[in-house]
Design a protein around this motif. Sequence first.
Motif, short mmCIF file in Angstrom:
data_model
loop_
_atom_site.label_atom_id
_atom_site.label_comp_id
_atom_site.label_asym_id
_atom_site.label_seq_id
_atom_site.Cartn_x
_atom_site.Cartn_y
_atom_site.Cartn_z
N CYS A 117 1.01 -1.07 -0.16
CA CYS A 117 -0.03 0.07 -0.04
C CYS A 117 0.92 1.13 0.00
O CYS A 117 2.25 0.94 -0.07
CB CYS A 117 -0.95 0.17 1.17
N SER A 118 0.10 2.35 0.03
CA SER A 118 0.97 3.55 0.22
C SER A 118 1.58 3.86 1.68
O SER A 118 0.81 3.33 2.64
CB SER A 118 0.39 4.82 -0.23
N GLY A 119 2.79 4.64 1.66
CA GLY A 119 3.12 4.71 3.12
C GLY A 119 2.02 5.34 4.15
O GLY A 119 2.24 5.02 5.13
N LYS A 120 1.48 6.15 3.53
CA LYS A 120 0.44 6.80 4.57
C LYS A 120 -0.62 5.88 5.15
O LYS A 120 -1.34 6.02 6.07
CB LYS A 120 -0.22 7.83 3.97
N ASN A 121 -0.82 4.66 4.31
CA ASN A 121 -1.66 3.70 4.97
C ASN A 121 -0.85 2.54 5.56
O ASN A 121 -1.58 1.37 5.95
CB ASN A 121 -2.57 2.98 3.74
N ALA A 122 0.11 2.63 6.00
CA ALA A 122 1.10 1.58 6.54
C ALA A 122 0.55 1.08 7.99
O ALA A 122 0.42 0.03 8.25
CB ALA A 122 2.46 1.98 6.67
N TYR A 173 4.49 0.87 -2.02
CA TYR A 173 4.91 0.86 -3.59
C TYR A 173 5.18 2.03 -3.97
O TYR A 173 5.87 1.94 -5.06
CB TYR A 173 3.56 0.46 -3.96
N THR A 174 5.18 3.16 -3.48
CA THR A 174 5.79 4.54 -3.79
C THR A 174 7.43 4.52 -3.67
O THR A 174 8.13 5.19 -4.33
CB THR A 174 5.13 5.79 -3.03
#
Length: 318
Positions: free
Chosen positions: A180-185, A199-200
């Motif tokens: 997922c994106s880092g903000k949703n880790a 994934y970014t």
Amino acid sequence: MKAAVCTQYGSPENIKVVDVAKPSPNADEILIKIKATSVTSGDARMRRADPAVIRLIFGWKRPRKSVLGVVVAGEVEAVGKDVTKFKVGDRVFGSAGMAFGAHAEYQTVDETGVLSTIPSAMTFEDAASIPFGATAAIHFLRKGGVSAGQKILIYGGSGAIGSIAIQLAKEFGAEVTAVCSGKNAELVKELGADHVIDYTKENFAKNGVKYDVIFETVGKSKISDCLKSLTKKGKLLMASATLWQMFRGGITSLFGRKKIMSGVIKETAEDMQFFKKLIEQAKLKPVIDSHYSLSQIAEAHKRVDSGHKRGNVIVTMN
């Protein structure tokens, strides 16, 4: 009653809230007063006619079933004369499947359909966040034979399907890596993910780790990357496969040891009962991105189209 009607394929502005006839239940049906529903990626794809073959199956200019929506969460208002499983006043949630029609104030559903009563402590909005992701997730996890001790990578771990898949895979005893994106880790860790890949910043296919199962829930990774990251007899599960990907998957599975699995999911009332039990045991949690009223349903579709939602986009009737 008020309902959101898809006037033609295309943009969210083609969804209009209008007055339509209130349905009446047949002998074996229940009439549900919808309290909450969701706009899913399936609804958005139907609205866009994506893939184009939708026009051949569901209608050329617009869906023949012009009221979209598969998720129902509400209260039984009336029952047919032969109904025995539900009674007036029951709080229920589930899926209307290919019948659609849930983006409305009322919906009729066969009593043997994909339904369960809602856990007593759960709100209608939270209940509406479960059926779409859960029925898809459990179908593919079972198809892939996910079990204790296996390593599974879930691509799209913060989405409607992925957020449920993480929780179910942990319930089955698997070691879960979420992409997922880092903000949703932090979210996916709270849901039970053992490892998280942003994934970014990182391509999962380049870290050398092999997985028994890869569950691609959003259709954004390359099949070649997924196959490279599977064990010799690994399985790739694709919840959002295109027609070409389905064809390629069939060829790959026919001539190789690795398997690619996609296709239409199977939904059952028994699964809804299973989800209810997990919710009551605090093993299955709702994930909601945003709330909209029925009059704002075009905005809800835009949010889904953005590709950046976390969990589910909920629509309430009030």
